[in-house]
Design a protein around this motif. Structure first.
Motif, PDB file in Angstrom:
ATOM      1  N   UNK A  89      67.836  37.580  13.512  1.00 10.10           N
ATOM      2  CA  UNK A  89      68.795  38.261  14.391  1.00 10.10           C
ATOM      3  C   UNK A  89      68.272  38.376  15.820  1.00 10.10           C
ATOM      4  N   UNK A  90      67.004  38.770  15.970  1.00 11.31           N
ATOM      5  CA  UNK A  90      66.441  38.889  17.319  1.00 11.31           C
ATOM      6  C   UNK A  90      66.377  37.528  17.980  1.00 11.31           C
ATOM      7  N   UNK A  91      66.022  36.505  17.209  1.00 10.29           N
ATOM      8  CA  UNK A  91      65.904  35.162  17.783  1.00 10.29           C
ATOM      9  C   UNK A  91      67.269  34.726  18.335  1.00 10.29           C
ATOM     10  N   UNK A  92      68.315  35.023  17.580  1.00 16.23           N
ATOM     11  CA  UNK A  92      69.671  34.676  18.002  1.00 16.23           C
ATOM     12  C   UNK A  92      70.033  35.413  19.291  1.00 16.23           C
ATOM     13  N   UNK A  93      69.702  36.705  19.321  1.00 18.85           N
ATOM     14  CA  UNK A  93      70.009  37.507  20.495  1.00 18.85           C
ATOM     15  C   UNK A  93      69.240  36.977  21.716  1.00 18.85           C
ATOM     16  N   UNK A  94      67.956  36.645  21.495  1.00 14.52           N
ATOM     17  CA  UNK A  94      67.138  36.121  22.597  1.00 14.52           C
ATOM     18  C   UNK A  94      67.699  34.805  23.115  1.00 14.52           C
ATOM     19  N   UNK A  95      68.056  33.897  22.195  1.00 12.54           N
ATOM     20  CA  UNK A  95      68.540  32.578  22.604  1.00 12.54           C
ATOM     21  C   UNK A  95      69.812  32.726  23.438  1.00 12.54           C
ATOM     22  N   UNK A  96      70.742  33.541  22.965  1.00 13.62           N
ATOM     23  CA  UNK A  96      72.006  33.689  23.683  1.00 13.62           C
ATOM     24  C   UNK A  96      71.789  34.376  25.025  1.00 13.62           C
ATOM     25  N   UNK A  97      70.915  35.367  25.025  1.00 16.92           N
ATOM     26  CA  UNK A  97      70.614  36.074  26.272  1.00 16.92           C
ATOM     27  C   UNK A  97      70.044  35.101  27.309  1.00 16.92           C
ATOM     28  N   UNK A  98      69.080  34.291  26.893  1.00 17.02           N
ATOM     29  CA  UNK A  98      68.468  33.339  27.819  1.00 17.02           C
ATOM     30  C   UNK A  98      69.515  32.366  28.360  1.00 17.02           C
ATOM     31  N   UNK A  99      70.358  31.855  27.472  1.00 15.72           N
ATOM     32  CA  UNK A  99      71.331  30.841  27.904  1.00 15.72           C
ATOM     33  C   UNK A  99      72.433  31.445  28.755  1.00 15.72           C
ATOM     34  N   UNK A 100      72.775  32.697  28.463  1.00 18.40           N
ATOM     35  CA  UNK A 100      73.865  33.300  29.218  1.00 18.40           C
ATOM     36  C   UNK A 100      73.434  33.794  30.582  1.00 18.40           C
ATOM     37  N   UNK A 101      72.230  34.384  30.626  1.00 18.89           N
ATOM     38  CA  UNK A 101      71.894  35.100  31.850  1.00 18.89           C
ATOM     39  C   UNK A 101      70.567  34.734  32.480  1.00 18.89           C
ATOM     40  N   UNK A 102      69.694  34.042  31.758  1.00 20.76           N
ATOM     41  CA  UNK A 102      68.334  33.888  32.279  1.00 20.76           C
ATOM     42  C   UNK A 102      67.868  32.440  32.233  1.00 20.76           C
ATOM     43  N   UNK A 103      68.718  31.522  32.665  1.00 27.63           N
ATOM     44  CA  UNK A 103      68.317  30.121  32.550  1.00 27.63           C
ATOM     45  C   UNK A 103      67.086  29.801  33.392  1.00 27.63           C
ATOM     46  N   UNK A 104      66.997  30.377  34.579  1.00 25.10           N
ATOM     47  CA  UNK A 104      65.823  30.109  35.412  1.00 25.10           C
ATOM     48  C   UNK A 104      64.567  30.650  34.749  1.00 25.10           C
ATOM     49  N   UNK A 105      64.677  31.872  34.220  1.00 20.83           N
ATOM     50  CA  UNK A 105      63.513  32.453  33.555  1.00 20.83           C
ATOM     51  C   UNK A 105      63.142  31.674  32.301  1.00 20.83           C
ATOM     52  N   UNK A 106      64.134  31.141  31.617  1.00 19.96           N
ATOM     53  CA  UNK A 106      63.841  30.344  30.423  1.00 19.96           C
ATOM     54  C   UNK A 106      63.045  29.105  30.805  1.00 19.96           C
ATOM     55  N   UNK A 107      63.422  28.472  31.933  1.00 24.21           N
ATOM     56  CA  UNK A 107      62.671  27.310  32.420  1.00 24.21           C
ATOM     57  C   UNK A 107      61.236  27.705  32.753  1.00 24.21           C
ATOM     58  N   UNK A 108      61.101  28.849  33.425  1.00 23.31           N
ATOM     59  CA  UNK A 108      59.750  29.328  33.771  1.00 23.31           C
ATOM     60  C   UNK A 108      58.919  29.611  32.537  1.00 23.31           C
ATOM     61  N   UNK A 109      59.572  30.210  31.533  1.00 20.12           N
ATOM     62  CA  UNK A 109      58.865  30.529  30.294  1.00 20.12           C
ATOM     63  C   UNK A 109      58.362  29.245  29.644  1.00 20.12           C
ATOM     64  N   UNK A 110      59.220  28.213  29.623  1.00 23.35           N
ATOM     65  CA  UNK A 110      58.810  26.931  29.037  1.00 23.35           C
ATOM     66  C   UNK A 110      57.586  26.385  29.767  1.00 23.35           C
ATOM     67  N   UNK A 111      57.618  26.457  31.104  1.00 20.23           N
ATOM     68  CA  UNK A 111      56.486  25.958  31.888  1.00 20.23           C
ATOM     69  C   UNK A 111      55.223  26.752  31.615  1.00 20.23           C
TER      70      UNK A 111
END
Lengths: 203, 203
Positions: free
Chosen positions: A23-45
């Motif tokens: 459940x948390x993983x789902x919430x995190x994934x949707x949150x990142x895609x909806x609102x934090x795409x730049x931060x998601x890229x940074x996290x990957x880096x």
């Protein structure tokens, strides 16, 4: 309902984080895609950089991006006082408590014959070499107060031949700020057995 | 105690995940580096792929890696029944409940003049176009039961000129399996106001 393949892949990947269930993983994934795409890229880096570049300190085996970590290379730390820990997390906990001026040795685990984890996997020969070379006054065994942690501390004690080294074990007892009522029996037994005289000097 | 720069960078980056504070981020970073380096690499890859390739469905605006999402392109779904939601998370929640056979329209937010979020940002003109084209029998407004969600539902209702469309709002009331004792006053008031006759057929 099945997610789209890429979304499902991201949800599965997020579950490698400690304490993150479906459940948390789902919430995190949707949150990142909806609102934090730049931060998601940074996290990957940041993940890739950390995984590629953070190795372990040659001296104390903690996580370090330089061959020798900041603590081991700090000349103001007391290299004669070595605290043996199970994990880099424990090292951070002790550093954050702010009361320790010595150096560390991180085992990265505890002896566990069932899982095939022996002294070599924990770098114990390396620790013993360092002790043989001299210069260490005191070895504080701060492995966890669990059966495995105690066994590991006991094993290390048995391997040390030099008699000019003080070997100590961290105190077990009632946590500061805790209430006796909520402390488990094993801890209370340790706290009683390890009681100290407070009305006169003891050695 | 300061962490090494790369470790600190990873800890900061992890804090973009919802519900992850400084302590959890630290625990996650150390856990990944100590035990899950392969998974950390996979997570980085999954993040990048998801961020690059997941866009939004042209029809319903939900997250989708294809131009039209699986639900909108499924001919077995009832395209005459459209459920309007605030977020893709809500869409998943409804899909997982398994009881809905219509299609969706995802606003991705609610009206919020203070934050500068107007009807265009929520794709409301696009929704009204779709309604004007005909073919929609019922529009279920399932925005959140908050002040903003209600205002958004109210605004959309006011914009719809056609009179051959049924506009409905999801029921508010006591959660199934909940106990009255623990339900807040607002919900109880809604549940009472929305009471239904159960001993004879009602239209």
């Amino acid at each position: 309902m099945s997610f789209s393949p890429l979304l499902q892949q991201l949800i599965n990947a997020l579950r490698c984080l400690p304490g993150v269930g479906p459940k948390s993983a789902q919430r995190m994934a949707l949150h990142l895609l909806e609102r934090e795409r730049d931060n998601a890229r940074q996290l990957a880096g940041a993940l890739l950089q950390a995984v590629e570049q953070i190795g372990e300190c040659q001296q104390c085996r903690t996580l370090s991006e330089t061959p020798v970590c900041d603590i081991c290379s700090d000349s103001e730390r007391d290299a004669g006082l070595v605290c043996v820990l199970e994990s880099p997390v424990d090292l951070l906990a002790i550093e954050q408590s702010g009361g320790f001026q010595g150096v560390y040795f991180v085992l990265k685990g505890h002896l566990s014959p069932i899982d095939g984890i022996g002294p070599e996997d924990l770098g114990i020969p390396q620790l013993l070499d360092r002790i043989e070379q001299g210069g260490i006054r005191e070895l504080i065994l701060a492995t966890n107060p669990t059966v495995e942690g105690e066994a590991t501390a006991h094993y290390i004690t048995g391997q040390i031949a030099r008699e000019d080294i003080r070997i100590t074990r961290i105190a077990h007892g009632v946590p500061v700020g805790g209430e006796l009522e909520f402390v488990d029996g094993g801890t209370l037994a340790h706290a009683l057995a390890g009681r100290r005289v407070i009305n006169r000097d003891v050695s």
